[in-house]
Scaffold this motif. Structure first.
Motif, PDB file in Angstrom:
ATOM      1  N   THR A  60       1.111  -1.209  -0.388  1.00 22.30           N
ATOM      2  CA  THR A  60      -0.031   0.189   0.133  1.00 22.30           C
ATOM      3  C   THR A  60       0.827   1.213   0.146  1.00 22.30           C
ATOM      4  N   GLU A  61       2.096   1.624   0.465  1.00 22.40           N
ATOM      5  CA  GLU A  61       2.775   2.085   0.488  1.00 22.40           C
ATOM      6  C   GLU A  61       3.314   2.361  -0.511  1.00 22.40           C
ATOM      7  N   LEU A  62       3.550   1.529  -1.276  1.00 19.04           N
ATOM      8  CA  LEU A  62       4.674   1.643  -2.257  1.00 19.04           C
ATOM      9  C   LEU A  62       3.939   2.452  -3.480  1.00 19.04           C
ATOM     10  N   MET A  63       2.586   2.103  -3.965  1.00 21.36           N
ATOM     11  CA  MET A  63       1.431   2.070  -4.428  1.00 21.36           C
ATOM     12  C   MET A  63       1.290   3.770  -3.974  1.00 21.36           C
ATOM     13  N   ARG A  64       1.138   4.112  -2.731  1.00 20.96           N
ATOM     14  CA  ARG A  64       0.860   5.501  -2.650  1.00 20.96           C
ATOM     15  C   ARG A  64       1.767   6.061  -3.151  1.00 20.96           C
ATOM     16  N   LEU A  65       3.159   5.560  -2.820  1.00 26.77           N
ATOM     17  CA  LEU A  65       4.522   6.906  -3.432  1.00 26.77           C
ATOM     18  C   LEU A  65       4.744   6.820  -4.736  1.00 26.77           C
ATOM     19  N   HIS A  66       4.065   5.956  -5.738  1.00 24.95           N
ATOM     20  CA  HIS A  66       4.139   6.084  -6.927  1.00 24.95           C
ATOM     21  C   HIS A  66       2.948   6.798  -7.188  1.00 24.95           C
ATOM     22  N   ASN A  67       1.430   6.838  -7.077  1.00 25.83           N
ATOM     23  CA  ASN A  67       0.897   7.887  -7.557  1.00 25.83           C
ATOM     24  C   ASN A  67       0.763   9.062  -7.225  1.00 25.83           C
ATOM     25  N   GLN A  68       1.530   9.416  -6.235  1.00 27.95           N
ATOM     26  CA  GLN A  68       2.209  10.558  -6.049  1.00 27.95           C
ATOM     27  C   GLN A  68       2.811  11.641  -7.122  1.00 27.95           C
ATOM     28  N   TYR A  69       4.183   9.991  -7.280  1.00 24.08           N
ATOM     29  CA  TYR A  69       4.937  10.936  -8.341  1.00 24.08           C
ATOM     30  C   TYR A  69       4.383  11.237  -9.695  1.00 24.08           C
ATOM     31  N   LYS A  70       3.377   9.992 -10.169  1.00 23.89           N
ATOM     32  CA  LYS A  70       3.024  10.514 -11.474  1.00 23.89           C
ATOM     33  C   LYS A  70       2.530  11.037 -10.957  1.00 23.89           C
ATOM     34  N   THR A  71       1.310  11.732  -9.962  1.00 28.75           N
ATOM     35  CA  THR A  71       0.617  13.024 -10.135  1.00 28.75           C
ATOM     36  C   THR A  71       1.180  14.194 -10.212  1.00 28.75           C
ATOM     37  N   GLN A  72       2.531  14.173  -9.711  1.00 31.12           N
ATOM     38  CA  GLN A  72       3.623  15.674  -9.476  1.00 31.12           C
ATOM     39  C   GLN A  72       4.016  15.340 -10.935  1.00 31.12           C
ATOM     40  N   LEU A  73       4.540  14.671 -11.469  1.00 34.04           N
ATOM     41  CA  LEU A  73       5.532  14.793 -12.947  1.00 34.04           C
ATOM     42  C   LEU A  73       4.358  15.220 -13.636  1.00 34.04           C
ATOM     43  N   ARG A  74       2.768  14.384 -13.619  1.00 33.52           N
ATOM     44  CA  ARG A  74       1.720  15.015 -14.540  1.00 33.52           C
ATOM     45  C   ARG A  74       1.610  16.515 -14.764  1.00 33.52           C
ATOM     46  N   SER A  75       1.386  17.059 -12.770  1.00 41.28           N
ATOM     47  CA  SER A  75       1.023  18.498 -13.111  1.00 41.28           C
ATOM     48  C   SER A  75       2.280  19.819 -13.854  1.00 41.28           C
ATOM     49  N   VAL A  76       3.890  19.072 -13.471  1.00 33.55           N
ATOM     50  CA  VAL A  76       4.928  19.964 -14.242  1.00 33.55           C
ATOM     51  C   VAL A  76       5.273  19.451 -15.596  1.00 33.55           C
ATOM     52  N   ARG A  77       4.140  18.302 -16.603  1.00 32.53           N
ATOM     53  CA  ARG A  77       4.188  18.629 -17.768  1.00 32.53           C
ATOM     54  C   ARG A  77       3.468  19.475 -18.542  1.00 32.53           C
ATOM     55  N   GLN A  78       2.078  19.312 -17.540  1.00 32.71           N
ATOM     56  CA  GLN A  78       1.384  20.315 -18.365  1.00 32.71           C
ATOM     57  C   GLN A  78       1.533  21.396 -17.410  1.00 32.71           C
ATOM     58  N   PHE A  79       2.000  21.733 -16.600  1.00 27.42           N
ATOM     59  CA  PHE A  79       2.129  23.171 -16.513  1.00 27.42           C
ATOM     60  C   PHE A  79       3.855  24.087 -17.236  1.00 27.42           C
ATOM     61  N   LEU A  80       4.101  22.859 -17.934  1.00 29.50           N
ATOM     62  CA  LEU A  80       5.483  23.006 -19.041  1.00 29.50           C
ATOM     63  C   LEU A  80       4.598  23.770 -20.391  1.00 29.50           C
ATOM     64  N   ARG A  81       3.663  22.599 -19.923  1.00 28.38           N
ATOM     65  CA  ARG A  81       2.591  22.948 -21.889  1.00 28.38           C
ATOM     66  C   ARG A  81       2.510  24.236 -21.814  1.00 28.38           C
ATOM     67  N   GLU A  82       1.489  24.637 -20.811  1.00 34.87           N
ATOM     68  CA  GLU A  82       0.122  25.831 -20.695  1.00 34.87           C
ATOM     69  C   GLU A  82       0.922  27.367 -20.572  1.00 34.87           C
ATOM     70  N   GLU A  83       3.007  26.769 -20.300  1.00 38.12           N
ATOM     71  CA  GLU A  83       3.992  28.058 -20.274  1.00 38.12           C
ATOM     72  C   GLU A  83       3.925  28.761 -22.020  1.00 38.12           C
ATOM     73  N   VAL A  84       4.137  27.406 -22.465  1.00 43.47           N
ATOM     74  CA  VAL A  84       4.755  27.332 -23.879  1.00 43.47           C
ATOM     75  C   VAL A  84       3.460  27.958 -24.881  1.00 43.47           C
ATOM     76  N   VAL A  85       2.433  27.345 -24.886  1.00 43.74           N
ATOM     77  CA  VAL A  85       1.217  27.894 -25.410  1.00 43.74           C
ATOM     78  C   VAL A  85       1.155  29.586 -24.902  1.00 43.74           C
ATOM     79  N   ARG A  86       1.006  30.036 -24.164  1.00 43.94           N
ATOM     80  CA  ARG A  86       1.008  31.540 -23.228  1.00 43.94           C
ATOM     81  C   ARG A  86       2.287  31.725 -24.122  1.00 43.94           C
TER      82      ARG A  86
END
Length: 225
Positions: A60-86
């Motif tokens: 359960t702890e490993l799954m939580r850390l994995h989901n957290q890492y994926k969520t943070q990485l998607r957030s960074v990618r989305q932020f950079l994508r929006e920054e480029v478009v802007r």
């Protein structure tokens, strides 16, 4: 493996047989584990390692850390994508939002520039081809003149050879004059043999008995005097 290192002579734990007089030490060591370029041992080739079992809390702890890492990485990618478009929308250098009329005008201007560029290249190409054509014509003309001169020289040499043979043919012995030529040769024998003595006197013929007037040698003149 041979490991060479410089060690201080003050180390009391180093055996005396491994230490030189200049402070260098050589020590033979074994690999702590198998080198990676060696194949798998035959005794372990078909062994399947047992997978370690995880507890429920650990999984359960490993799954939580994995989901957290994926969520943070998607957030960074989305932020950079929006920054480029802007940045593309607000930039005034290369990404200006144009109306359809402005886009059409810019397209026509680019077509005109392209046509002008093509015309310039065509003029340069025509000039280059004309220059190459003139050079080729001059080269061919020069080759033709050189060939014409060679043909004339060859013709002149052939004419000279023909005239020379015509002059020589006057002395040829024909079938009609063969008997007369034989009689002339028998009446006038020619002996090409000759001899030279020590004084340099020339004696013509093989059986010649004439002795030329030999000039007295310098030694004989001195004795007579």
């Amino acid at each position: 493996m041979l490991r060479a290192g410089c060690q201080l002579l003050t180390q009391s734990t180093l055996p005396a047989a491994k230490t030189g007089s200049n402070g260098f030490a050589l020590e033979f060591v074994r690999w702590r584990r198998k080198p990676r370029w060696l194949p798998v041992a035959k005794s372990k080739m078909f062994r399947v390692p047992e997978r370690k079992k995880q507890t429920e809390e650990e999984r359960t702890e490993l799954m939580r850390l994995h989901n957290q890492y994926k969520t943070q990485l998607r957030s960074v990618r989305q932020f950079l994508r929006e920054e480029v478009v802007r940045h593309e929308e607000t930039s005034t250098a290369d990404h200006i939002v144009l109306t359809p009329e402005q886009e059409e005008a810019e397209y026509q201007a680019l077509l005109a520039a392209n046509a002008e560029w093509n015309a310039t290249i065509a003029r340069e190409r025509d000039q280059r081809l004309a220059k190459e054509r003139d050079e080729k014509v001059a080269y061919v003309q020069e080759r033709l003149e050189a060939r014409k001169l060679r043909d004339e020289e060859r013709r002149e040499r052939a004419n000279e050879a023909v005239l020379r043979e015509i002059e020589r043919s006057k002395t040829y012995i024909t079938r009609e004059g063969l008997t007369a030529a034989i009689e002339t040769a028998l009446a006038n024998p020619v002996d090409p043999n000759f001899a030279i003595d020590m004084a340099g006197n020339l004696y013509q013929g093989r059986t010649s008995l004439e002795v030329p007037n030999a000039a007295p040698e310098p030694d004989q003149q001195a004795l007579s005097n």
